[in-house]
Structures are given as structure tokens and as C-alpha cells.
Design an enzyme around this catalytic site. Structure first.
Site, PDB file in Angstrom:
ATOM      1  CD  GLU A   1      -1.197  -2.220   2.285  1.00 24.75           C
ATOM      2  OE1 GLU A   1      -0.020  -2.565   2.047  1.00 24.75           O
ATOM      3  OE2 GLU A   1      -1.882  -2.769   3.151  1.00 24.75           O
TER       4      GLU A   1
ATOM      5  CB  CYS B   1      -1.038  -0.049   5.509  1.00 27.75           C
ATOM      6  SG  CYS B   1       0.626  -0.496   5.019  1.00 27.75           S
TER       7      CYS B   1
ATOM      8  CB  CYS C   1      -0.223  -4.059   8.826  1.00 32.26           C
ATOM      9  SG  CYS C   1       0.793  -2.750   8.134  1.00 32.26           S
TER      10      CYS C   1
HETATM   11  O1  LIG Z   1      -0.654  -4.040   5.008  1.00 30.91           O
HETATM   12  C1  LIG Z   1       0.330  -4.760   4.794  1.00 30.91           C
HETATM   13  C2  LIG Z   1       0.793  -5.685   5.712  1.00 30.91           C
HETATM   14  C3  LIG Z   1       1.932  -6.408   5.425  1.00 30.91           C
HETATM   15  N1  LIG Z   1       2.582  -6.236   4.259  1.00 30.91           N
HETATM   16  C4  LIG Z   1       3.785  -7.008   3.967  1.00 30.91           C
HETATM   17  C5  LIG Z   1       4.982  -6.516   4.747  1.00 30.91           C
HETATM   18  C6  LIG Z   1       5.767  -7.773   4.967  1.00 30.91           C
HETATM   19  O2  LIG Z   1       6.597  -8.013   3.835  1.00 30.91           O
HETATM   20  C7  LIG Z   1       4.736  -8.859   5.004  1.00 30.91           C
HETATM   21  C8  LIG Z   1       4.385  -9.285   6.420  1.00 30.91           C
HETATM   22  O3  LIG Z   1       3.455 -10.314   6.315  1.00 30.91           O
HETATM   23  P1  LIG Z   1       2.916 -11.127   7.582  1.00 30.91           P
HETATM   24  O4  LIG Z   1       2.228 -10.247   8.548  1.00 30.91           O
HETATM   25  O5  LIG Z   1       2.117 -12.240   7.043  1.00 30.91           O
HETATM   26  O6  LIG Z   1       4.224 -11.641   8.328  1.00 30.91           O
HETATM   27  P2  LIG Z   1       5.152 -12.833   7.929  1.00 30.91           P
HETATM   28  O7  LIG Z   1       6.213 -12.947   8.974  1.00 30.91           O
HETATM   29  O8  LIG Z   1       5.624 -12.622   6.535  1.00 30.91           O
HETATM   30  O9  LIG Z   1       4.217 -14.138   7.961  1.00 30.91           O
HETATM   31  P3  LIG Z   1       3.441 -14.850   9.197  1.00 30.91           P
HETATM   32  O10 LIG Z   1       1.982 -14.687   8.882  1.00 30.91           O
HETATM   33  O11 LIG Z   1       3.889 -16.269   9.185  1.00 30.91           O
HETATM   34  O12 LIG Z   1       3.811 -14.133  10.466  1.00 30.91           O
HETATM   35  O13 LIG Z   1       3.585  -8.348   4.352  1.00 30.91           O
HETATM   36  C9  LIG Z   1       2.116  -5.351   3.328  1.00 30.91           C
HETATM   37  O14 LIG Z   1       2.679  -5.206   2.250  1.00 30.91           O
HETATM   38  N2  LIG Z   1       0.987  -4.642   3.619  1.00 30.91           N
END
Ligand SMILES: O=c1ccn([C@H]2C[C@H](O)[C@@H](COP(=O)(O)OP(=O)(O)OP(=O)(O)O)O2)c(=O)[nH]1
Length: 500
Positions: A386, A415, A412
Site C-alpha cells: 500500500e 497502513c 496492517c
Molecule cells: O498491510 C500490509 C501488511 C503487510 N505487508 C507485507 C509486509 C511484509 O513483507 C509482510 C508481512 O506479512 P505477515 O504479517 O504475514 O508476516 P510474515 O512474517 O511474513 O508471515 P506470518 O503470517 O507467518 O507471520 O507483508 C504489506 O505489504 N501490507
């Protein structure tokens, strides 16, 4: 045009079913450990895919059978998208580009889903564009249907000749910019699409919790897109290539490589499109607390919302986060219908999650919150989808117009205030992480957000009410809920490659 890497055909790229999913997962893991990176779409392929997808933009206009085929167009400046268009009944995509961008087309790269006709090409060349790339199948003025209408085919051939003359006398490069996909790209896309939150949400609503419907939907899309974007008969394809000045590609191995590259891209498009499927009563609906909102802030037609979400899904395959790819795209709606095949809608900006522009792969940590040492986690460095869409937008967000952002995951807490502050009126997203507080990233604000309409992927509220009637405690966002399945869904939501 790129060539197939040494060793011949890329590994298993043309598989049609989910088949040996476990095997392909192992291959993807191996690729990851060897290269340190996940398969990623090149920019050129992303632009090409988006141009094909724009050709399929849902239109309220009646499609007449005509020699002039509908076509999609992506306008790119400095490798950033500044326009997504498709032809209307009155105007070709190239004409629309001219109306919308005028002399701003100077030095832009244009990606067409069909080779443009001479009427469009002369104006685009005149505007000083840098490069014109087109999909090497049937051109905008169709060269097919020879038997049924010989006169118009004669005109089409004449036009193709004029296009060649314009091309040879122009500064702009008129070319085919297809690149072979990296190893395991098709498998990776198929795998991550099956695990995509929307598919998992539907699977959860099925009595036997399976994703067979995804495979069926993907097969249907493959058939549909192959008939639209490929030419099944090799001889006819060769004849068309000869007529549009691509005789160099008619010899093998170039011809078979070209056909394979085209087929792979069609597979990618079908796999991604099937991950936001037309399935039962699933779609984008307001979440519970917002259901009474005023009628003047209605949801887009479901087919348009789905179309834009698929654009965001395509963008997500450019991510630099090898665990979680996110794509976002912003559109707005003018007060009255424009000349574009997109009706009143126009493109504002798009992005995907990646490290700051100009950074190198080794500059920042890539670890997730399972890593004990917080200093080497990615979260403080990565720019969200975003954020990139807002930063690199090419138009302003007007307060009196309906603007909307499509994000492939729940926005998140970083954002949500940005989206609201920018004046975006509607969010289309998934809600899988909504309400979650992780160690370095939280998704608490989306649920509480007011003043912006939220449409999340769920069962239609009408359907939900029927469920509620039977058991008011057994649903969440319209999907029948049992604790253990919900947890399972979170576990399987990504292709988890986080154990470095
Ligand atoms: O509004 C958002 C929220 C997150 N991200 C991206 C940032 C980061 O690169 C990833 C984080 O994703 P997640 O919250 O799923 O964390 P993870 O550690 O990648 O995965 P898990 O769900 O296993 O914690 O998503 C965005 O682009 N926009």
C-alpha cells in the site's frame, strides 16, 4: 525476446493440474536454497500479463463481433505503471492512451495485448514513445476469419503492412518483449494460489475441506485464455507472425520457444485469476459492523472488484519478501463515464512489498518474527504494498471521487492510517490476519477503522443470514467457523519458506 536457458525446456512449466503438488513444493524449496530467492516475475512479464488482463476488463458495453479485437494496454514511465487501459466500442486502446496522456506519452513504454493498428501506431509514434511491446498472436485488426470475410482480411493485411512501414521509419522500438519465466515460477504461482486466503476461505466452507474447485476453475480459465491469447494451429500462427513482420520467429527453436513462453504466461494468468474465483455466493462484502452504511457508498460490481484484486495478486509476484508477497492497486471513479473501456474508472497507483528503492539484496535483514534476534527481522525495513502504491501514484486522490484500494492481504496498523489519511474511500481486502498482534507487525486497526468502507472476501450476507438463523455462534464474516479449522487456515495460508 528471451531464450530458454541452457539445458532445454524449463522444468515442468506447462503442467496443467495440481498433480504432484508435494514434488513441486520440494523443487521450489530446492530453488530457494540454491538461489536464496523465491521465483519472481520480471517487470516486463508483469506488464505483459497486466496488458492481457486489461483486455479482459469487465465491460458493460455489448461486445459486437468485429474485425477489430478488444485490446488491453499498460503505459509505463521509468519502469512504473502510469496507466491501465482497454479499448471501448468507440476507441482503440492506443487512441485512449493518446486522449488520456497526450504528450506525456513521450519516452513511455507501451505494452499492448495485441499489435496495434496503423491508426493508433502513427499517433503513438508521433507522441515520442520509447518502446511499444505487443503480444505476438492475432493483432488488433484480426488476421483470422479469412474464409468468412475475405475483404476485411484484405484490409487487415493492408493495415499490417502500413504498421510495418511506420515501424521501420520510427524512432520507437516496436517489439515483442516476452521473457522466459524463471525456474518453478508456474509451480510456485499454482502452489501459492491454492494456498491464497480467498481459496482457503472457500475450502473452509466446504463440507470436506478441499481445494478441488480451485483446480477445476483454473482448468476452465486455461481453456478460456488459451482460446483468446494463443493460436492453436501452428501454421496459422506462423502465417500471422509473417504478416506482422516477425518472420525471424518462424524458425525453430525460436518458434517453439516463443509458443512455450506464451503458453507459460497464459498458465500464470489462469492460475492467478482462479485464486479469486467466481464461486457460489463468495465475493466482496461489507463486514458486519458496516452493513448499515449509506447506499451512496456501494460496493463495486463483483466482477470489477474481482478483476482489480487479480491485478493486485499479479503485482504480489514481484515481492522482495520471499515469505509473504503482497500486492496493492488504487483505482478511482470519475463522476461520469470516460472514453476508456474501463468506464468511469481510472488507475491511480500500484505497488508490492519490497525493500527501499535502490537497495541491494544484502542491505537489509529478511527474517520473520520467528527469529529470536529482533534486530535481524525484516519488519522495520520493508515497504508495504500500500505504501509503494501511494508513494508512486501517478494521479492525485480527489476528495469528491470514489477511490478504492485493493490489497491482497489485510492492511496492517502501519497502513490503515495511511489509507484513511490519503482520502481513499474504500478498501477491498482479505481479513485473515485482522485482529492479530504479532511481534513486529499488527493488524488491530483494520477492524476498528471507521470512515472508510471495507469490503472483505466472504460469503454473501444473504447467505450468512441463513446460516445465522440456524446457529448464530457458528460464523465469522459469513464463513462457518470451527476453531481448529481456523487455526489450520492460518497455518496453511502461505507457502512457508521461513525456516532459513
Ligand atoms: O498491510 C500490509 C501488511 C503487510 N505487508 C507485507 C509486509 C511484509 O513483507 C509482510 C508481512 O506479512 P505477515 O504479517 O504475514 O508476516 P510474515 O512474517 O511474513 O508471515 P506470518 O503470517 O507467518 O507471520 O507483508 C504489506 O505489504 N501490507
Amino acid at each position: 525476446m528471451g531464450v530458454v536457458p541452457p539445458g532445454g525446456r524449463r522444468h515442468g512449466t506447462a503442467r496443467h493440474g495440481t498433480g504432484t503438488a508435494r514434488h513441486s513444493l520440494i523443487n521450489i524449496y530446492l530453488f530457494f536454497f540454491k538461489t536464496g530467492q523465491m521465483p519472481r516475475l520480471s517487470k516486463v512479464n508483469l506488464f505483459t500479463l497486466l496488458s492481457l488482463w486489461m483486455e479482459l476488463f469487465p465491460s458493460a458495453e455489448q461486445q459486437k463481433k468485429s474485425q477489430v479485437k478488444k485490446s488491453g494496454l499498460v503505459v509505463v514511465k521509468n519502469m512504473k505503471i502510469i496507466g491501465l487501459h482497454c479499448s471501448s466500442t468507440d476507441l482503440h486502446a492506443g487512441q485512449i492512451a493518446l486522449i488520456k496522456h497526450g504528450s506525456r506519452l513521450k519516452n513511455c513504454d507501451l505494452y499492448f495485448s495485441r499489435k496495434p493498428c496503423s491508426t493508433c501506431l502513427k499517433m503513438i509514434v508521433n507522441a515520442g514513445v520509447n518502446r511499444i511491446s505487443y503480444w505476438p498472436a492475432d493483432p488488433e485488426i484480426s488476421l483470422q476469419n479469412e474464409v468468412s470475410n475475405p475483404t476485411s482480411t484484405e484490409d487487415a493485411k493492408l493495415d499490417a503492412k502500413a504498421v510495418e512501414r511506420l515501424k521501420s521509419n520510427s524512432r520507437a522500438r516496436v517489439c515483442v518483449l516476452l521473457q522466459p519465466l524463471v525456474c518453478y515460477m508456474v509451480q510456485f504461482i499454482e502452489e501459492t494460489s491454492t494456498k491464497f486466503d480467498f481459496i482457503q476461505k472457500i475450502a473452509k466452507s466446504q463440507p470436506d475441506y478441499n481445494t478441488d474447485f480451485y483446480t477445476a476453475c483454473r482448468q476452465e480459465r486455461i481453456k478460456e485464455y488459451e482460446s483468446l491469447f494463443l493460436i492453436s494451429n501452428e501454421e496459422i500462427h506462423k502465417q500471422i507472425l509473417m504478416t506482422i513482420g516477425l518472420e525471424n520467429l518462424c524458425e525453430n527453436p525460436y518458434f517453439s520457444n516463443l509458443r512455450q513462453n506464451m503458453k507459460d504466461l497464459v498458465l500464470v494468468l489462469a492460475s492467478v485469476a482462479a485464486s479469486v474465483p467466481v464461486f457460489g455466493c463468495f465475493g466482496f462484502y461489507r463486514s458486519g459492523s458496516q452493513r448499515t452504511a449509506e447506499a451512496d457508498d456501494q460496493c463495486l460490481p463483483q466482477d470489477v472488484a474481482r478483476h482489480c484484486m487479480i491485478q493486485a495478486r499479479l503485482l504480489a509476484y514481484r515481492t522482495e519478501d520471499h515469505k509473504t508477497g503482497v500486492g496493492a492497486i488504487i483505482w478511482a471513479e470519475e463522476k461520469s463515464r470516460g472514453c476508456d473501456g474501463t468506464g468511469a474508472m481510472y488507475f491511480i497507483g500500484c505497488g508490492y512489498n519490497a525493500f527501499p528503492v535502490g537497495s541491494e539484496y544484502a542491505d537489509f535483514p529478511h527474517m520473520d518474527d520467528k527469529q529470536k534476534d529482533r534486530e535481524i527481522r525484516k519488519f522495520r525495513y520493508i515497504i508495504h504494498a500500500e505504501q509503494n502504491a501511494l508513494t508512486f501514484r501517478c494521479r492525485e486522490i480527489k476528495p469528491d471521487e470514489r477511490s478504492m484500494i485493493f490489497v491482497t492481504k489485510c492492511p496492517c496498523d502501519e497502513c490503515v492510517p495511511l489509507i484513511k489519511g490519503a482520502g481513499i474511500k474504500q478498501i477491498y481486502a482479505g481479513d485473515v490476519d485482522a485482529g492479530k498482534k504479532k511481534a513486529d507487525i499488527s493488524y488491530m486497526k483494520f477492524g476498528e477503522l471507521e470512515g472508510v468502507s471495507k469490503f472483505t472476501w466472504q460469503l454473501s450476507p444473504l447467505q450468512t443470514n441463513a446460516l445465522e438463523f440456524h446457529d448464530p455462534t457458528a460464523r465469522e464474516n459469513g464463513v462457518q467457523k470451527t476453531k481448529s479449522l481456523d487455526d489450520q487456515q492460518h497455518q496453511s495460508k502461505k507457502l512457508c519458506l521461513g525456516h532459513y
